[in-house]
Structures are given as structure tokens and as C-alpha cells.
Design an enzyme around this catalytic site. Structure first.
Site, PDB file in Angstrom:
ATOM      1  N   LYS A  13       0.839  -1.209   0.000  1.00  0.00           N
ATOM      2  CA  LYS A  13       0.000   0.000   0.000  1.00  0.00           C
ATOM      3  C   LYS A  13       0.877   1.264   0.000  1.00  0.00           C
ATOM      4  O   LYS A  13       0.675   2.175  -0.792  1.00  0.00           O
ATOM      5  CB  LYS A  13      -0.923   0.027   1.235  1.00  0.00           C
ATOM      6  CG  LYS A  13      -1.783  -1.219   1.391  1.00  0.00           C
ATOM      7  CD  LYS A  13      -2.645  -1.160   2.635  1.00  0.00           C
ATOM      8  CE  LYS A  13      -1.877  -1.132   3.947  1.00  0.00           C
ATOM      9  NZ  LYS A  13      -1.124  -2.365   4.250  1.00  0.00           N
ATOM     10  N   ARG A  88      -9.185   1.365   9.333  1.00  0.00           N
ATOM     11  CA  ARG A  88      -8.814  -0.016   9.615  1.00  0.00           C
ATOM     12  C   ARG A  88      -9.915  -0.748  10.369  1.00  0.00           C
ATOM     13  O   ARG A  88      -9.820  -1.955  10.592  1.00  0.00           O
ATOM     14  CB  ARG A  88      -7.567  -0.002  10.480  1.00  0.00           C
ATOM     15  CG  ARG A  88      -6.269  -0.112   9.670  1.00  0.00           C
ATOM     16  CD  ARG A  88      -5.380  -0.879  10.474  1.00  0.00           C
ATOM     17  NE  ARG A  88      -4.031  -1.189  10.208  1.00  0.00           N
ATOM     18  CZ  ARG A  88      -3.044  -0.501   9.713  1.00  0.00           C
ATOM     19  NH1 ARG A  88      -3.222   0.673   9.257  1.00  0.00           N
ATOM     20  NH2 ARG A  88      -1.842  -0.991   9.654  1.00  0.00           N
ATOM     21  N   ARG A 172       0.348  -8.847  13.669  1.00  0.00           N
ATOM     22  CA  ARG A 172      -0.265  -7.842  12.781  1.00  0.00           C
ATOM     23  C   ARG A 172      -1.202  -8.519  11.784  1.00  0.00           C
ATOM     24  O   ARG A 172      -2.279  -8.003  11.481  1.00  0.00           O
ATOM     25  CB  ARG A 172       0.827  -7.072  12.027  1.00  0.00           C
ATOM     26  CG  ARG A 172       1.521  -6.051  12.908  1.00  0.00           C
ATOM     27  CD  ARG A 172       2.803  -5.594  12.293  1.00  0.00           C
ATOM     28  NE  ARG A 172       2.631  -4.824  11.087  1.00  0.00           N
ATOM     29  CZ  ARG A 172       3.597  -4.642  10.186  1.00  0.00           C
ATOM     30  NH1 ARG A 172       4.795  -5.197  10.368  1.00  0.00           N
ATOM     31  NH2 ARG A 172       3.384  -3.917   9.129  1.00  0.00           N
TER      32      ARG A 172
HETATM   33  P1  AP5 Z   1       4.962  -1.578   1.722  1.00  0.00           P
HETATM   34  O1  AP5 Z   1       4.557  -0.767   0.543  1.00  0.00           O
HETATM   35  O2  AP5 Z   1       5.744  -0.914   2.808  1.00  0.00           O
HETATM   36  O3  AP5 Z   1       3.691  -2.327   2.326  1.00  0.00           O
HETATM   37  P2  AP5 Z   1       2.438  -1.776   3.142  1.00  0.00           P
HETATM   38  O4  AP5 Z   1       1.229  -2.453   2.607  1.00  0.00           O
HETATM   39  O5  AP5 Z   1       2.424  -0.283   3.153  1.00  0.00           O
HETATM   40  O6  AP5 Z   1       2.769  -2.371   4.556  1.00  0.00           O
HETATM   41  P3  AP5 Z   1       2.820  -1.756   6.017  1.00  0.00           P
HETATM   42  O7  AP5 Z   1       3.529  -2.782   6.842  1.00  0.00           O
HETATM   43  O8  AP5 Z   1       3.385  -0.373   6.054  1.00  0.00           O
HETATM   44  O9  AP5 Z   1       1.321  -1.714   6.359  1.00  0.00           O
HETATM   45  P4  AP5 Z   1       0.702  -1.789   7.721  1.00  0.00           P
HETATM   46  O10 AP5 Z   1      -0.703  -1.494   7.353  1.00  0.00           O
HETATM   47  O11 AP5 Z   1       0.915  -2.996   8.529  1.00  0.00           O
HETATM   48  O12 AP5 Z   1       1.513  -0.689   8.557  1.00  0.00           O
HETATM   49  P5  AP5 Z   1       1.190   0.791   8.977  1.00  0.00           P
HETATM   50  O13 AP5 Z   1       2.435   1.550   8.859  1.00  0.00           O
HETATM   51  O14 AP5 Z   1      -0.041   1.295   8.291  1.00  0.00           O
HETATM   52  O15 AP5 Z   1       5.775  -2.843   1.180  1.00  0.00           O
HETATM   53  C1  AP5 Z   1       6.359  -3.786   2.037  1.00  0.00           C
HETATM   54  C2  AP5 Z   1       7.704  -4.266   1.456  1.00  0.00           C
HETATM   55  O16 AP5 Z   1       7.487  -4.946   0.211  1.00  0.00           O
HETATM   56  C3  AP5 Z   1       8.685  -3.128   1.130  1.00  0.00           C
HETATM   57  O17 AP5 Z   1       9.975  -3.574   1.409  1.00  0.00           O
HETATM   58  C4  AP5 Z   1       8.510  -2.889  -0.385  1.00  0.00           C
HETATM   59  O18 AP5 Z   1       9.702  -2.417  -0.974  1.00  0.00           O
HETATM   60  C5  AP5 Z   1       8.136  -4.281  -0.888  1.00  0.00           C
HETATM   61  N1  AP5 Z   1       7.151  -4.257  -1.969  1.00  0.00           N
HETATM   62  C6  AP5 Z   1       6.042  -3.471  -2.030  1.00  0.00           C
HETATM   63  N2  AP5 Z   1       5.337  -3.744  -3.137  1.00  0.00           N
HETATM   64  C7  AP5 Z   1       5.990  -4.739  -3.772  1.00  0.00           C
HETATM   65  C8  AP5 Z   1       5.734  -5.486  -4.972  1.00  0.00           C
HETATM   66  N3  AP5 Z   1       4.626  -5.264  -5.722  1.00  0.00           N
HETATM   67  N4  AP5 Z   1       6.614  -6.461  -5.338  1.00  0.00           N
HETATM   68  C9  AP5 Z   1       7.691  -6.718  -4.576  1.00  0.00           C
HETATM   69  N5  AP5 Z   1       7.997  -6.044  -3.444  1.00  0.00           N
HETATM   70  C10 AP5 Z   1       7.151  -5.081  -3.031  1.00  0.00           C
HETATM   71  O19 AP5 Z   1       0.778   0.606  10.514  1.00  0.00           O
HETATM   72  C11 AP5 Z   1       1.727   0.261  11.494  1.00  0.00           C
HETATM   73  C12 AP5 Z   1       1.041   0.218  12.866  1.00  0.00           C
HETATM   74  O20 AP5 Z   1       0.482   1.509  13.187  1.00  0.00           O
HETATM   75  C13 AP5 Z   1      -0.164  -0.734  12.970  1.00  0.00           C
HETATM   76  O21 AP5 Z   1       0.233  -2.064  13.254  1.00  0.00           O
HETATM   77  C14 AP5 Z   1      -0.962  -0.090  14.111  1.00  0.00           C
HETATM   78  O22 AP5 Z   1      -0.393  -0.374  15.363  1.00  0.00           O
HETATM   79  C15 AP5 Z   1      -0.778   1.394  13.853  1.00  0.00           C
HETATM   80  N6  AP5 Z   1      -1.828   1.947  12.960  1.00  0.00           N
HETATM   81  C16 AP5 Z   1      -1.638   2.517  11.724  1.00  0.00           C
HETATM   82  N7  AP5 Z   1      -2.801   2.905  11.195  1.00  0.00           N
HETATM   83  C17 AP5 Z   1      -3.765   2.592  12.114  1.00  0.00           C
HETATM   84  C18 AP5 Z   1      -5.182   2.725  12.130  1.00  0.00           C
HETATM   85  N8  AP5 Z   1      -5.853   3.283  11.088  1.00  0.00           N
HETATM   86  N9  AP5 Z   1      -5.849   2.279  13.215  1.00  0.00           N
HETATM   87  C19 AP5 Z   1      -5.191   1.730  14.280  1.00  0.00           C
HETATM   88  N10 AP5 Z   1      -3.854   1.556  14.319  1.00  0.00           N
HETATM   89  C20 AP5 Z   1      -3.144   1.987  13.240  1.00  0.00           C
END
Ligand code: AP5
Length: 219
Positions: A13, A88, A172
């Protein structure tokens, strides 16, 4: 255009949101990035959410809703935005619709549901590296930096996110699986959700998104 990017951790994402931000000139709003910034700055709020994030649990709805309300009140969102990692929960989605009733950009146009297999998610998360300085994303195999542990863009140090450790990844994914169904149902009722196969390469996923925007007459 007002977009929501939904999907499991590691589905890509953030990666797509960054490219869309450049292509569409819309602000990329990532609740994860906002929270990590508060943790880094050691604000009172940051200290409060640090442990929650490190455990892989969700930060309480009222705290997250307040962050989004403040962020969407900023003028750069007036012509649209890309929400990454929010909403979420169904409660967050309801709150978002309520905020948007009075927002100049109007309602959500599309919810992009990044569908990815467990094997791919684990491989992506366990190999992810993030720049401590500019937040750019790399992957040890898929998107390797030119120099070991050094950011290609700003020369900052690359690190593994605390919540990308094996145990936290498992939690997660569990939290995601427990919370996603009501959210999908919520947006299906509004006929706004579109499923994307996120297991393809980042370039292929981007092409699929662009075609979708054209088909939906958003471009
Ligand atoms: P990446 O693009 O970073 O993936 P992502 O889907 O953004 O994953 P996140 O881990 O950031 O999502 P998340 O929802 O768990 O975390 P968030 O920060 O929102 O890609 C991942 C990897 O793959 C990278 O190395 C990239 O280079 C590679 N890649 C990407 N696309 C690729 C492809 N097509 N092919 C090959 N490689 C690829 O949340 C973190 C924490 O914050 C949560 O656990 C929670 O505690 C809190 N939080 C955040 N938002 C909320 C909310 N709305 N409500 C409550 N708690 C929240």
C-alpha cells in the site's frame, strides 16, 4: 480523487501510495507514518502508542480518528487525497464518512483492496528496510539499495521496522484478519471497493491501478 488503500500489512500500500502521490499530485496520508513520526519525536502521544505499535495491535479508534480529522483539515487535501492504512475498522470508516460530509474534496471515490497471499506478505515484511531520515522503502531482495543499508535518495541509514520482527508480523496479520471483514462489507454496500492482485511486481500493480482509474472515469 479521494482514495483509500486497504489491505494486509506488507501488501504494498505504502509503495503504491508514494508513486500515486507523485503521479496524481495528491497528498499521501499514512496513519502508520504519522504515528511513527510521533514515536520518533518522543511526544507524549508517541510514547503512548509506541508499545501498541510494537505489539502489532491497533491504536484505539478515538486517537486515530482525531489524527485523521486534524490531517484532513489541512488545505493540501482540498482537491483529494490518498489514505494509506486508514480506515482499519468499521468505526473509523464511519467517522471518515462523517468528516467528508463537510470536506471540500467530498466523499471517497474508490477503496483499493490490495489482496496478497500470506507467503508474499511475510517475505515482503521480513525483508523490508526503511530510511531513518526520509522514510523511503527498500527490500533486501525486491528493491535493494545501491549501497548496503544506505538510502539511495538521501544517504540516510536503512533500518528494519520494530514491528517487522517475526513475532510482531504474525500478530499484525492476525489483527488484520480479525478486523478486515466488517470494513470490506461496509465498502461493498457503498459499491466502492475494487480488489487488486498485489502479488505482482510494483510496476505491474501500478499499471493495473492506472487502468482502473481510467475505467472508473477518474482520470
Ligand atoms: P509496503 O509498501 O511498505 O507495504 P504496506 O502495505 O504499506 O505495509 P505496512 O507494513 O506499512 O502496512 P501496515 O498497514 O501494517 O503498517 P502501517 O504503517 O499502516 O511494502 C512492504 C515491502 O514490500 C517493502 O519492502 C517494499 O519495498 C516491498 N514491496 C512493495 N510492493 C511490492 C511489490 N509489488 N513487489 C515486490 N515487493 C514489493 O501501521 C503500522 C502500525 O500503526 C499498525 O500495526 C498499528 O499499530 C498502527 N496503525 C496505523 N494505522 C492505524 C489505524 N488506522 N488504526 C489503528 N492503528 C493503526
Amino acid at each position: 480523487m479521494n482514495l483509500v488503500l486497504l489491505g494486509p500489512p506488507g501488501a504494498g500500500k505504502g509503495t503504491q501510495a508514494k508513486v500515486l502521490n507523485e503521479g496524481l499530485r495528491l497528498p499521501h496520508i499514512s496513519t502508520g507514518d504519522i504515528l511513527r513520526d510521533s514515536v520518533k519525536k518522543q511526544t507524549k502521544f508517541g510514547l503512548e502508542v509506541k508499545k501498541i505499535m510494537e505489539s502489532g495491535a491497533l491504536v484505539p479508534d478515538d486517537l486515530i480518528n482525531k489524527i485523521i480529522e486534524e490531517r484532513l483539515a489541512q488545505p493540501d487535501t482540498e482537491n483529494g487525497f490518498i489514505l494509506d492504512g486508514f480506515p482499519r475498522t468499521k468505526q473509523q470508516a464511519i467517522k471518515l464518512d462523517e468528516i467528508l460530509k463537510k470536506h471540500p474534496a467530498g466523499a471517497i471515490d474508490l477503496v483499493l483492496y490490495f489482496d496478497s497471499t500470506l507467503k508474499v506478505i511475510i517475505e515482503r515484511l521480513s525483508g523490508r528496510l526503511v530510511c531513518r531520515n526520509c522514510g523511503a522503502n527498500f527490500h533486501i531482495k525486491n528493491v535493494p539499495p545501491k549501497k548496503d543499508r544506505i538510502c539511495d535518495f538521501c544517504g540516510g541509514e536503512l533500518y528494519q521496522r520494530q514491528d517487522d520482527k517475526e513475532e510482531t508480523i504474525k500478530n499484525r496479520i492476525k489483527v488484520y484478519e480479525e478486523s478486515i471483514s466488517p470494513l470490506i462489507e461496509y465498502y461493498e454496500k457503498q459499491n466502492k471497493i475494487r480488489k487488486i492482485n498485489a502479488d505482482f511486481s510494483a510496476q505491474e500493480v501500478y499499471k493495473v491501478l492506472m487502468k482502473l482509474f481510467k475505467d472508473e472515469h477518474l482520470l
